[in-house]
Every structure is written in C-alpha cells, then in structure tokens.
Design a protein around this motif. Structure first.
Motif, PDB file in Angstrom:
ATOM      1  N   THR A  54       0.631  -1.053   0.135  1.00 39.23           N
ATOM      2  CA  THR A  54       0.076   0.040   0.007  1.00 39.23           C
ATOM      3  C   THR A  54       0.875   1.207   0.119  1.00 39.23           C
ATOM      4  N   ARG A 103       0.990   5.713   0.565  1.00 41.64           N
ATOM      5  CA  ARG A 103       0.260   6.592   0.735  1.00 41.64           C
ATOM      6  C   ARG A 103       0.978   7.606  -0.197  1.00 41.64           C
ATOM      7  N   SER A 152      -7.640   3.123  -2.204  1.00 42.47           N
ATOM      8  CA  SER A 152      -8.213   2.057  -1.164  1.00 42.47           C
ATOM      9  C   SER A 152      -8.522   2.919   0.107  1.00 42.47           C
ATOM     10  N   SER A 153      -8.209   4.172   0.055  1.00 39.23           N
ATOM     11  CA  SER A 153      -8.411   5.145   1.169  1.00 39.23           C
ATOM     12  C   SER A 153      -9.672   5.848   1.172  1.00 39.23           C
ATOM     13  N   ARG A 154     -10.079   6.668   2.218  1.00 37.58           N
ATOM     14  CA  ARG A 154     -11.149   7.427   2.363  1.00 37.58           C
ATOM     15  C   ARG A 154     -11.314   8.331   1.479  1.00 37.58           C
ATOM     16  N   GLU A 164     -10.730  12.143   2.658  1.00 40.36           N
ATOM     17  CA  GLU A 164      -9.358  12.478   2.627  1.00 40.36           C
ATOM     18  C   GLU A 164      -9.022  13.312   1.095  1.00 40.36           C
ATOM     19  N   LEU A 170      -3.963  10.040  -0.648  1.00 40.80           N
ATOM     20  CA  LEU A 170      -4.752   9.061  -1.077  1.00 40.80           C
ATOM     21  C   LEU A 170      -3.906   7.599  -1.223  1.00 40.80           C
ATOM     22  N   GLU A 171      -4.499   6.540  -0.829  1.00 38.93           N
ATOM     23  CA  GLU A 171      -3.622   5.325  -0.752  1.00 38.93           C
ATOM     24  C   GLU A 171      -4.372   4.407  -1.999  1.00 38.93           C
ATOM     25  N   SER A 211     -12.172   1.085   0.775  1.00 40.07           N
ATOM     26  CA  SER A 211     -12.606   2.522   0.457  1.00 40.07           C
ATOM     27  C   SER A 211     -14.197   2.713   0.679  1.00 40.07           C
ATOM     28  N   TYR A 217     -15.123   2.330   4.198  1.00 43.58           N
ATOM     29  CA  TYR A 217     -15.053   3.444   4.959  1.00 43.58           C
ATOM     30  C   TYR A 217     -16.352   4.316   4.666  1.00 43.58           C
ATOM     31  N   TYR A 256      -4.757  -5.712   5.002  1.00 46.92           N
ATOM     32  CA  TYR A 256      -5.334  -4.797   6.201  1.00 46.92           C
ATOM     33  C   TYR A 256      -5.904  -5.791   6.999  1.00 46.92           C
TER      34      TYR A 256
END
Ligand SMILES: Cc1cc2nc3c(=O)[nH]c(=O)nc-3n(C[C@H](O)[C@H](O)[C@H](O)COP(=O)(O)OP(=O)(O)OC[C@H]3O[C@@H](n4cnc5c(N)ncnc54)[C@H](O)[C@@H]3O)c2cc1C
Ligand code: FES
Length: 274
Positions: A27, A29, A59-61, A64, A68-69, A125, A128, A154
């Motif tokens: 992953t 960031r 894969s992130s929120r 945000e 991002l991720e 994502s 979340y 995760y």
C-alpha cells in the motif's frame, strides 16, 4: 467525471509511505501536488516515469482530500517498479476516472459486500464510506476470501471491523495454517447462510474475474436479483476516459461507464469474465 482541464496530464505526486501488506501487495500513501477528489469505486492512472502507466482504485477514505492510498499487487512490469518505490520518490497520477458505487441507491437497504484477494483494496474505501454513513442502510455484511491467511490485506483493520456492531464479518481461506481458526474453502462457501432479505438485498462483489463470476452465480442462486448485484470490472485500460476503446464491455466503456457496473446492464454481453 474527470475534473482536471487536461486528462492526459499526470499530476506530480510524492510517495509518502509504503506498507508491505502481503508477500505481493504493497500500500502506497500518496500526496499529489493538486488534490484528487475521488468517489469510492473510481480509479486513477499511476504513471511511473520511463516505465508506463497502470490503473488502480484508491483504497483510502474518499473524504481525505490531500492524500490517497493505493494497494498494488505485483503482477508485471509497472507494478514491479511500483513495488520498489520508497518514501520521497515521485510518480504521476491522472484522474479520478469512471463511475463508482451509487451510494444513494444503497440507502435503506440490506447490503452484502463480497471481496476476494486484491479486491479488498477498492472495498476498503467502500467500507469506509459505509461506516461514514452508518445508519443509512439496514444491515451490512462483509464476506471475504483469500488464498491463505498471509494473503489478507489490512489484517489489523479488518480485525477492528469485526468488532463493530453495525457490521457482520466472515472470512475464509482456500488453505489454512496452524493459527487459522476461520472457514476453509473458496469464498462461495461462506455465501450459503446469509441472514438477508435476498430478493431485496444489494450484493457488491469485487475480486479476480473467476471469483466474481462464481460469487455472482452464487448470489443469483441464493435469490439476489441481477439488478441488485454490483461488480467492479477490471478491463485493460489506456486513456481512462472513453477515447481509446481499449476497455469495451459490449456497448460500454469500462473506464467511463464503469468500472462499477450493475450486473443486469452487462450480463448479456459475451466474455465479461475474461
Ligand atoms: C479500473 C481498474 C482498477 C484497478 N485497481 C487495482 C488495484 O487497486 N490494485 C491492483 O493491484 N491492481 C488494480 N488493477 C489492475 C492493475 O491495473 C494491473 O494489475 C496492472 O495494470 C498490471 O500492470 P503491469 O505492467 O505490472 O503488468 P503487465 O506486465 O501489463 O501484466 C502482467 C499480468 O497482469 C495481467 N493484467 C494486466 N492488467 C490487468 C488488469 N487490468 N486486470 C487484471 N489483470 C491484469 C496481465 O494479463 C498479465 O497476466 C486495476 C485495474 C483496473 C482496470
Ligand atoms: S481506457 Fe480508453 S476508452 Fe476506456
């Protein structure tokens, strides 16, 4: 919908951190110079200078905005180089592209999310987003499968999800090890006993094509309606915004009309699982 003026121009992006999730998935960031605001299920094109470009679903929120991720499985030329990136390295990002999950359509519904392998990336994502909207849906179930316990993305986070009151989590592996106390078997083996009003429930499936095929057939067999099943289709892509024709699924372009499709829209096209 693409929001930047020139969709071909990659935005200079710094790698802030790299986390090794599994033996072949990392992953990253990322911090783009201009913020990339995506909706869950949309994707970005990552350019590695001098090597090439590949699509990934953050894969992130979605909330945000500055970073991002992406979680990247090592499969070939571009992803091999991405796996060698370190904090401080620079890549390019284009996007977001495509049509993500229709969150408004899920309101008030019972929802089953089914993930396999690297499909956990887009689904994190999405989860979340569900957690953010907790209370908008009736029930939320997550069913996930991987080859072995080491292959789960995760791990720590999913352990936390399992403690939530608003989520029911069941995981399975094709092959266990000494520490694994969960189900052993492919992901369809944990789709038999679902406490859901199936003709009205929503099914969301994301993973390798073969897993998506058999999970979808299983959901249909269980009484889910075709128009209630959502799939994230990973076709080979190039431009990312409906110009090159690389990503056709029947009369659709996966990059523009998808990658998230309702199953009834594409089920009659040939070779959708290839
Ligand atoms: C909308 C979209 C979202 C994606 N999101 C993610 C993600 O979040 N994380 C992730 O790890 N991967 C994701 N992928 C797949 C990823 O883009 C490919 O694995 C990557 O482009 C392979 O590039 P490569 O040069 O390393 O491999 P190549 O050298 O091009 O190919 C190596 C092997 O991977 C296979 N492959 C190449 N492209 C794809 C593809 N699009 N789908 C399936 N198999 C492929 C090839 O058939 C070949 O067997 C996504 C793909 C799409 C279309
Ligand atoms: S990737 Fe070019 S049309 Fe879809």
């Amino acid at each position: 919908m693409y929001r930047s003026k020139n969709p071909y121009r990659p935005i200079r992006t710094e790698v802030l951190a790299v986390v090794e999730e599994t033996p072949n998935i990392k992953t990253l960031r990322l911090k783009p110079e201009e913020s990339i605001s995506f909706e869950t299920g949309q994707f970005v094109e990552m350019t590695v200078p001098g090597v090439g470009e590949s699509p990934f679903t953050p894969s992130s929120r979605p909330s945000e905005k500055e970073t991002l991720e992406v979680s990247v499985m090592r499969v070939g030329k571009v992803t091999e180089i991405i796996h060698n990136l370190k904090a401080g390295d620079v890549v390019g990002l284009r996007g977001p592209f495509g049509t993500g999950y229709p969150m408004e359509d899920f309101k008030g519904k019972e929802i089953l999310v089914v993930g396999g392998g690297c499909g956990f990336a887009p689904l994190r994502s999405l989860m979340y987003e569900f957690f953010h909207r907790s209370g908008e849906y009736k029930k939320l179930l997550f069913r996930g499968g991987c080859k072995t316990p080491e292959d789960f993305l995760y791990k720590k986070e999913i352990g936390e999800w399992a403690k939530r009151d608003d989520l029911d989590v069941v995981l399975t592996v094709d092959k266990g090890n000494g520490d694994w106390t969960g189900n052993v078997g492919v992901v369809t083996t944990i789709l038999d006993e679902l406490d859901l009003d199936k003709p009205r429930a929503i099914g969301i499936v994301c993973g390798p094509p073969v897993m998506m095929k058999f999970a979808t057939l299983k959901l249909l067999d269980q009484g889910f309606k075709r128009e209630h099943i959502y799939l994230s289709m990973e076709k080979n892509m190039s431009c990312g915004f409906g110009k090159c024709g690389h990503c056709r699924i029947g009369t659709y372009y996966a990059c523009k009309d998808g990658p998230v499709f309702r199953f009834d829209k594409i089920s009659d096209f040939p070779n959708i699982w290839d």
